[in-house]
Enzyme design. Structure first.
Site, PDB file in Angstrom:
ATOM      1  N   HIS A  13      16.022  29.470 -22.791  1.00 40.07           N
ATOM      2  CA  HIS A  13      15.547  28.383 -23.659  1.00 40.07           C
ATOM      3  C   HIS A  13      16.692  27.925 -24.552  1.00 40.07           C
ATOM      4  O   HIS A  13      17.721  28.606 -24.648  1.00 40.07           O
ATOM      5  CB  HIS A  13      14.397  28.890 -24.536  1.00 40.07           C
ATOM      6  CG  HIS A  13      14.848  29.974 -25.471  1.00 40.07           C
ATOM      7  ND1 HIS A  13      14.746  31.305 -25.160  1.00 40.07           N
ATOM      8  CD2 HIS A  13      15.474  29.922 -26.665  1.00 40.07           C
ATOM      9  CE1 HIS A  13      15.270  32.029 -26.138  1.00 40.07           C
ATOM     10  NE2 HIS A  13      15.728  31.212 -27.066  1.00 40.07           N
ATOM     11  N   HIS A  35      23.047  25.844 -27.546  1.00 37.62           N
ATOM     12  CA  HIS A  35      23.464  26.703 -26.433  1.00 37.62           C
ATOM     13  C   HIS A  35      22.227  27.294 -25.781  1.00 37.62           C
ATOM     14  O   HIS A  35      21.146  27.283 -26.388  1.00 37.62           O
ATOM     15  CB  HIS A  35      24.363  27.840 -26.944  1.00 37.62           C
ATOM     16  CG  HIS A  35      23.624  28.768 -27.863  1.00 37.62           C
ATOM     17  ND1 HIS A  35      23.478  28.518 -29.215  1.00 37.62           N
ATOM     18  CD2 HIS A  35      22.933  29.907 -27.623  1.00 37.62           C
ATOM     19  CE1 HIS A  35      22.753  29.467 -29.751  1.00 37.62           C
ATOM     20  NE2 HIS A  35      22.396  30.328 -28.809  1.00 37.62           N
TER      21      HIS A  35
END
Ligand code: 3AM
Length: 179
Positions: A37, A120
């Protein structure tokens, strides 16, 4: 208490690409595919009434859907690598959304982690001394050509993190549509 964070979940085909990237890197263990995620904000431990307030505040956020591309790879922690991630191509709409989420959660009474937002997707977390730094750096450098997407971000999610013995389980508490 609810250990909570807000994130963008990723389409299946993007996760599949990330798994291929994981397999190219010398990682002692990988974040499981279902846990991949993009975190917008880590909220920490929330008492249930506060989690409810945060939920309402997140539901009031108005933002348009946007496109996102994952690009390249990187290491957090410098010489003592702590984690390895896929990068995200610059996306002002993503930065705006992360700011709105942090502001909304903060106003509701949560204390979102104050770290600078560096978008990220974590691919692996490393224990101290576990990685061979040179080998890892070389592999990450060789992965700079990685691209996945663009894909449409049409929602964000409030997750509850259940920490397990060796893997966390992320429970979706609420989903907020964009646009
Ligand atoms: O998306 P990533 O994997 O970078 O590292 C945790 C994960 O981020 C982070 O919240 C995300 C969902 O678990 N996290 C955990 N504890 C944290 C803390 N104390 C934290 N972020 C900031 N401060």
């Amino acid at each position: 208490m609810i250990r909570a964070f807000v994130a963008i979940d990723l389409p299946g085909e993007i996760r599949a690409r990330l798994v291929l990237l994981q397999d190219l890197l010398p990682l002692p263990r990988q974040v499981p595919e279902e846990n991949l995620h993009l975190t917008l904000a880590f909220l920490g431990e929330l008492a249930e009434p506060l989690a409810e307030d945060v939920h309402h505040a997140l539901g009031a956020i108005r933002a348009a859907p946007f496109a996102l591309t994952l690009r390249g790879a990187g290491i957090f922690g410098g010489a003592e690598a702590r984690s390895v991630h896929a990068g995200v191509a610059p996306a002002p709409a993503l930065d705006h959304l992360a700011r709105k989420v942090a502001t909304a959660a903060g106003r509701a009474g949560a204390r979102p982690a104050g770290r600078r937002f560096i978008p990220h997707v974590t691919l692996a977390r490393l224990r101290p001394g576990e990685a061979d730094p040179l080998r890892l750096e070389r592999a990450v450098a060789a992965a700079q050509g990685f691209v996945a997407g663009p894909f449409a971000v049409t929602a964000f999610v409030l997750y509850r993190s259940h920490l397990g013995a060796d893997r966390a389980h992320h429970e979706e508490l609420a989903r907020y549509r964009l646009g």
